[in-house]
Write an enzyme that holds these catalytic residues in place. Structure first.
Site, PDB file in Angstrom:
ATOM      1  N   ARG A  29       0.822  -1.208   0.000  1.00  0.00           N
ATOM      2  CA  ARG A  29       0.000   0.000   0.000  1.00  0.00           C
ATOM      3  C   ARG A  29       0.861   1.265   0.000  1.00  0.00           C
ATOM      4  NH1 ARG A  29      -4.649  -1.475   4.465  1.00  0.00           N
ATOM      5  NH2 ARG A  29      -5.613  -3.174   3.317  1.00  0.00           N
ATOM      6  N   ASP A 130     -11.407   5.461  16.530  1.00  0.00           N
ATOM      7  CA  ASP A 130     -10.690   5.156  15.297  1.00  0.00           C
ATOM      8  C   ASP A 130      -9.356   5.887  15.344  1.00  0.00           C
ATOM      9  OD1 ASP A 130     -11.586   3.791  12.507  1.00  0.00           O
ATOM     10  OD2 ASP A 130     -10.105   5.364  12.131  1.00  0.00           O
TER      11      ASP A 130
END
Length: 257
Positions: A29, A130
């Site tokens: 990635r 998060d």
């Protein structure tokens, strides 16, 4: 600068711990992002991330998966609605819930809707966390495209959302039930005393050692009798040695009250 040094610098400079991620996927990635920018050197990319807030946000978006939807995997959420929540509410008037790695918010809002339907007069506590501040900001706004609400029934759409152009906005009542804050699962301390913890379709991106440690910590974060709800793409094969009881596929209970 090699990849391991790059990860160490990311941790030291930005506080983002990457060692728990599966290295092959993570490197692929990051290398993809660098290739798109025409950067071949990790040191140069590190400098860019420190200088350009937009590129840092793009980096975070690539590393973390922030795509979610309401009542994701409806057949599994139906089990939460019909079996797990009624069982918890039979023992506790109000529930303490943690939606870990909540992305832009559909998961904790889905739980809030269910609790409002099943125990509307109680003061439930729903924490949603998060690693991505951008995702958390979007979650607090509570504005979603049609694809995010495709599993929401027409009755719930009418009751808990308002239409704003092409988008759907979560009602203020449901927003008020959820507290969003930043939390890094791989680095930060875990809160405790939860009756329900949801961590779905995130742990699969971590190494086997990191996964096992997270499940240990989730066990400790649950109150006795509390339930861990994992993702449809995940399996908890070592649940017995961790101390869990399997309630149903994707649901694991910490024994107790």
């Amino acid at each position: 600068m090699d990849f391991n040094e790059f990860k160490g610098q990311i941790h030291r400079r930005f506080g983002l711990y990457l060692d728990g991620y599966k290295e092959t996927q993570l490197k692929r990635r990051i290398d993809s992002l660098m290739n798109q920018l025409g950067i071949r050197d990790y040191a140069a990319y590190l400098r860019l991330l420190g200088e350009d807030a937009a590129q840092w946000q793009r980096f975070i978006d690539k590393i973390t998966i922030n795509v979610s939807e309401f009542f994701r995997n409806p057949e599994i959420f139906a089990r939460l609605e019909r079996e797990v929540l009624p069982g918890l509410l039979a023992r506790h008037k109000s529930l303490k819930v943690w939606s870990a790695a909540c992305a832009d918010g559909p998961e904790p809002y889905s739980v809030a809707i269910l609790l409002d339907e099943q125990a509307p007069m109680e003061r439930h506590k729903i924490d949603a966390t998060d690693i991505d501040e951008g995702a958390l900001a979007a979650a607090r706004r509570g504005v979603y495209p049609p694809r995010a609400v495709q599993a929401v029934t027409p009755e719930r759409l009418k009751r808990y959302f308002r239409r704003e152009g092409e988008n759907y906005v979560v009602s203020e009542k449901i927003k008020a039930m959820v507290n969003f804050r930043r939390h890094d699962l791989l680095k930060d301390p875990f809160p405790g005393g939860y009756h329900l913890i949801l961590c779905r379709n995130v742990v699969i991106y971590f190494t086997a050692a990191a996964q096992l440690e997270l499940y240990r910590r989730f066990y400790q974060a649950l109150a006795p009798g509390g339930v861990l709800f994992i993702g449809a793409t995940e399996s908890l094969f070592q649940y017995r040695e961790l101390g869990f009881e399997k309630v149903a596929p994707w649901f694991y209970r910490r024994p107790g009250l």
